[in-house]
Design an enzyme around this catalytic site. Sequence first.
Site, short mmCIF file in Angstrom:
data_model
loop_
_atom_site.label_atom_id
_atom_site.label_comp_id
_atom_site.label_asym_id
_atom_site.label_seq_id
_atom_site.Cartn_x
_atom_site.Cartn_y
_atom_site.Cartn_z
N SER A 69 23.22 50.60 25.62
CA SER A 69 22.10 50.62 25.50
C SER A 69 21.28 51.23 26.31
O SER A 69 20.69 50.51 27.89
CB SER A 69 20.97 49.48 24.81
N ASP A 86 11.69 51.13 5.46
CA ASP A 86 12.00 51.34 7.20
C ASP A 86 13.74 52.73 6.87
O ASP A 86 14.09 53.37 7.39
CB ASP A 86 12.93 50.85 8.03
#
Length: 357
Positions: free
Chosen positions: A61, A162
């Site tokens: 990340s 979501d």
Amino acid sequence: MKSPNDFFGSAPEVHLWAPGRVNLLGEHTDYNDGYMLPVATPQRTDVMAARSDDGRFHAYSATLDQAFSWAPDESSPPGFARYIEGCIRLLAQRGQPIPPLRLYVRSNLALSTGLSSSAALEVATLRALRALLKIDLDGVTLAQIAQQAEIRYAGVNCGIMDQMAASLADEEHMLFLDARTLDYRVLPLPANSELIVINSGVPRQLAESKYNERRAECEAAAGMLGVQALRDVTDPAAADKLPSPLKERARHVISENNRVLEACGDIDAARFGELMNQSHYSLRDDYQVSIAALDELTEVLRKDPDVYGARLTGAGFGGACVALCRTGTAAAAGRRAVDRVNAGGAAATLLIPAPTQ
């Protein structure tokens, strides 16, 4: 922070992305088989992928500057890689061979704000895997796999909204969703309106919040009312026979579903704003998921003459709020609200419209 070239040693094989989402109405209704009205955010999560040459999975990340590595027969370490591992494992369980991979993640979605950065990561990961491995996977199925990745590997007993929004929504329209049937349709925003989204500055920790507790309370309320899910009750007064707090939880869900259905009709921006205000009060009083910072922020927004209505968005317990305002006023009204609450010691930031550099 590593660049993609540093991580892959060359260009990645595929590069896909998915947006976050802002929910305009229909909060805590998805796991009750109910209705929702999300829109996609301009902020997004990107996932680049390539086959690994050392027999291990690698995830990095750039946003967190964190790297994880694990063997195919191992679990990923705790952290963002759990969401990625969940997507990989669930595809493998469907009979899809998954070779060891390298995955590079970057995002401009603010974490812990209620804009569903986790669903964006899951959907972007599955899109990347679909493209890299030539998997036949439609948008709804992809969202269902993403949801299961969050439930089974990240430990959050979430509904489907979501992931459906990250998979199917765009920034210009509301996406009406039926959680029971997974039917959906694209609807215009109310005429002469646009959105404001403000981060309250209070981080939201969904897995550690009372989200799972609220879900259990709703299941108990549905059982006492003799229905499969609270979606099957249309009169909020039916909840009055329940003991507290089940009465209040059910009343919110029932009334919230009714608000979504009304908002899908031919109503103007002023009425839509009233429904948003009602939603926030219900989330604050009956569902008890708001906090003081969100209450103050939404109240400041409501007092602005250019704002039709405002409510918290996401599961609550911190995070962001959304407001509907007159076309052309979002940037100024958003800045006014941020300046007002920050003068009192808050740390709010305007997310949508994104501030110009």
